[in-house]
Design an enzyme around this catalytic site. Sequence first.
Site, PDB file in Angstrom:
ATOM      1  CB  CYS A 173      -0.685  -0.017   1.268  1.00 49.76           C
ATOM      2  SG  CYS A 173      -1.558   1.443   1.354  1.00 49.76           S
ATOM      3  CD  GLU A 187      -0.914  -1.792  -5.118  1.00 47.60           C
ATOM      4  OE1 GLU A 187       0.905  -1.817  -6.167  1.00 47.60           O
ATOM      5  OE2 GLU A 187      -0.797  -1.929  -4.059  1.00 47.60           O
TER       6      GLU A 187
END
Length: 254
Positions: free
Chosen positions: A2, A111
């Site tokens: 992340c 992402e």
Amino acid sequence: MCGRYALTISPEELKEIMGVLDLEDFPARFNIAPTQPILVVVAGDGQERGSNLPDRRALLVRWGFTPGWVKDPKAFPLLINARSETAIGKASFRAAMRHRRVLVPASGFYEWHRPSKQNGEKSQAYWIKPRHGGVVAFAGLMETWSSADGSEVDTGAILTTAANAAIAPIHDRMPVVIKPEDFARWLDCKTQEPREVADLMRPVEEDFFEAIPVSDKVNKVANMGADLQTPVPVEKPMPPADKKKPDNGQLSFF
């Protein structure tokens, strides 16, 4: 992994959802990046008298974990994530797992699907948010680093786990999500040892998040507007999710 996320709900909403007391006003942030200050929620010393809310506090920490034993942060890798499978035993995170577990509130995270360079496809960014909206709490760790001159810097990292079947076509890792009913247990470092909260560090249900393709504007930290989350068409749709169970084995650091 992340590496970018957003927090766009109001302080009032966050106080109600996460039981935070005395939360100061803060602006919506659509592109939170490593080394920037991030909001984390920590356990307090008890429950405020006359209130049904737990005593939790919000702090700002630098996104980039620095263990207390590090002498020169500039010579140490930037640890924005910690692998949940190995954090309990890793020297960098062992103490924080035992004493300084935190929650990292977010409206969602970004992402990138990075296909093989051999086929000539470009990377595609995705805005991944709770399917039903609201805020999500990522599992996090905090450490206060002290310099030789006595100055201190609060630092933090987000724990990750193997991606569930819905996220795996985009990336093989995802943040650990702590559900509201588990907030107290995760934050309780006085009675809950790391091995007793290990069951919380698992992939969230496959239908929890939805992934929305967005432009590559999010790649630049200087871009901070709501348009970062505007959906864009994609030439090649993502392959169907693999329904096999994610690999939660003991993996290497990063």
